[in-house]
Design a protein around this motif. Structure first.
Motif, short mmCIF file in Angstrom:
data_model
loop_
_atom_site.label_atom_id
_atom_site.label_comp_id
_atom_site.label_asym_id
_atom_site.label_seq_id
_atom_site.Cartn_x
_atom_site.Cartn_y
_atom_site.Cartn_z
N VAL A 129 -11.52 76.12 45.55
CA VAL A 129 -10.19 75.99 44.95
C VAL A 129 -9.56 74.70 45.45
CG1 VAL A 129 -7.89 77.00 44.75
CG2 VAL A 129 -9.91 78.48 44.81
N ALA B 129 -5.82 82.36 41.44
CA ALA B 129 -6.74 81.21 41.45
C ALA B 129 -8.00 81.55 42.23
CB ALA B 129 -6.05 79.99 42.04
N TYR B 130 -7.85 82.24 43.36
CA TYR B 130 -9.03 82.61 44.15
C TYR B 130 -9.87 83.68 43.46
CZ TYR B 130 -8.47 79.77 48.29
OH TYR B 130 -8.43 78.70 49.15
N ALA C 135 -5.37 76.14 49.45
CA ALA C 135 -6.65 76.06 48.74
C ALA C 135 -7.75 75.74 49.75
CB ALA C 135 -6.57 74.98 47.65
N CYS D 187 0.33 77.91 45.62
CA CYS D 187 -0.73 77.12 45.00
C CYS D 187 -1.02 75.82 45.77
CB CYS D 187 -0.40 76.81 43.54
SG CYS D 187 1.28 76.27 43.25
N ARG E 147 0.04 82.80 42.00
CA ARG E 147 -0.86 81.79 41.44
C ARG E 147 -2.03 81.53 42.39
NH1 ARG E 147 4.17 78.61 39.11
NH2 ARG E 147 3.90 79.05 36.89
N THR F 183 -10.43 74.46 35.30
CA THR F 183 -8.97 74.37 35.44
C THR F 183 -8.32 75.55 34.74
OG1 THR F 183 -8.94 72.91 33.49
CG2 THR F 183 -8.89 71.85 35.66
#
Length: 302
Positions: A115, A96-97, A137, A134, A92, A18
Motif C-alpha cells: 500500500v 485499502a489494506y 501505508a 490514508c 480508507r 489504484t
C-alpha cells in the motif's frame, strides 16, 4: 517467465492498482481526476463509495453511547466535526489494506500488494493528517517532499516532453482540499483555511526548523528579515501559531510511513528527524522572549 509487456500502460495494469474511495463529501472533480490519472498511467483502477462503512461505524457508536455526532455545518461541536472527518480517513486505510490483500485473488493471481501512502512533508510538519489514516501505508513515495516541490514536479511530469500525464496540470492547479466535510452553498473545505497557514509558509517553516535548526526565537529573527511586508507582531503571531501546532502534532511523526527522502527538510521522526515528540505547547520562555523582541521593535518605530 516469458511475459514481455506490450507497452508501459499494459505493464502498469499488471503491477499498479489504484482505488478512488469517495464519500458524500467528495466532489465529482476529484473523482474525475482520479479516473483520468489512472487512465493515463494505465493502472488497474476501482471506484467505491465508502458511505455504508461510515454509517455502520456510526450506528455502532450511537448504539453504545446513545449519541449521534454532527458536522459543524449541521450544528455540531469542534470535537464532533473532527471525529466525523477522522473516521472517513481511517476507514480508507482499513479498506485499502483489504484491497491490497485480496485484489490479486480477485484477478486470479497470487500474493498481495504493498500500500502506497500520499501524505507530504507539509501535512506531517503541521500535523494536518489523521493518525492511522490514508497517510499510513507500507511506503510513501512523496512523504519526504514539500507541497511546493511536489507541485513543481507535477507540472514537470505533465509536460509532453517529460512523462506526458497532462491531467497532472489540472490536479496541481486545483485548490487543495481534504473533502471530509459536507459542501454547502456557504462552505467549501480548504486545506489552507483549515491549517491557518499557507503551504508556501509551511515550506519556509519546515526548512528553517529542520535545515536551519531554528526554534521559535531564531525563526522569528530570520523571518523578520525575510518577510519585511509584515509587521513584527504579525510575524511573531505566525511563528507562535506554527510552533503551537507543530508541538501539538509532533507525536504523529513517530508513526509516519517510511518515505523516500530526496530532501533534507523532512520532519519524519523514525529515521530522519530525531527530535523529542513531546513539547510544552505554550513554549513559555521562547514566546516571552519573542514578545520582548516585538515590543522593542514597536517602541523604536513609535
Amino acid at each position: 517467465d516469458e511475459y514481455i509487456p506490450l507497452d508501459a500502460k499494459e505493464f502498469a495494469n499488471h503491477i499498479m492498482h489504484t482505488v478512488y474511495l469517495g464519500t458524500s463529501n467528495s466532489s465529482e472533480g476529484t473523482k474525475n481526476f482520479s479516473k483520468g490519472l489512472a487512465d493515463e498511467i494505465g493502472t488497474y483502477h476501482l471506484q467505491a463509495n465508502i458511505d455504508p462503512m461510515i454509517a455502520a461505524i456510526l450506528s455502532v457508536f450511537k448504539m453504545v453511547t446513545g449519541k449521534e455526532p454532527k458536522f459543524k455545518v449541521h450544528g455540531g461541536s469542534y470535537a464532533e466535526n473532527l471525529a466525523l472527518q477522522n473516521i472517513q480517513a481511517r476507514l480508507r486505510m482499513v479498506f485499502a489494506y483489504l484491497l491490497a490483500q485480496l485484489i490479486p485473488w480477485c484477478r486470479g493471481k497470487t500474493g498481495w500488494l504493498l500500500v502506497l501512502g500520499s501524505a507530504n512533508v507539509d501535512e506531517g510538519l503541521r500535523g494536518y493528517l489523521t493518525k492511522y489514516d490514508c497517510s499510513s501505508a507500507d511506503l510513501n513515495p512523496i512523504g519526504g517532499i514539500a507541497k511546493a516541490d511536489l507541485k513543481r514536479f507535477l507540472y514537470w511530469a505533465g509536460e509532453p516532453e517529460n512523462l506526458n500525464y497532462g491531467i497532472l496540470h489540472q490536479i496541481a492547479a486545483a485548490p487543495p482540499t481534504a473533502e471530509l466535510e459536507p459542501i454547502t452553498d456557504e462552505y467549501i473545505q480548504r486545506d489552507e483555511e483549515d491549517m491557518g497557514m499557507t503551504y508556501e509558509e509551511l515550506t519556509v517553516y519546515g526548512r528553517l526548523r529542520k535545515i536551519g535548526k531554528c526554534g521559535p526565537v531564531s525563526m522569528l529573527k530570520t523571518l523578520l528579515i525575510e518577510w519585511p511586508q509584515l509587521t513584527a507582531r504579525q510575524v511573531s503571531d505566525k511563528v507562535k501559531f506554527f510552533f503551537k501546532m507543530y508541538s501539538i502534532n509532533r507525536h504523529k511523526m513517530t508513526v509516519l510511513t517510511p518515505s523516500v527522502h530526496m530532501e533534507s527538510y523532512s520532519p519524519e521522526d523514525n529515521r530522519h528527524d530525531l527530535r523529542q515528540i513531546f513539547y510544552n505547547v505554550k513554549w513559555p520562555w521562547q514566546f516571552r522572549k519573542m514578545d520582548e523582541i516585538v515590543d522593542q521593535l514597536e517602541s523604536k518605530n513609535k
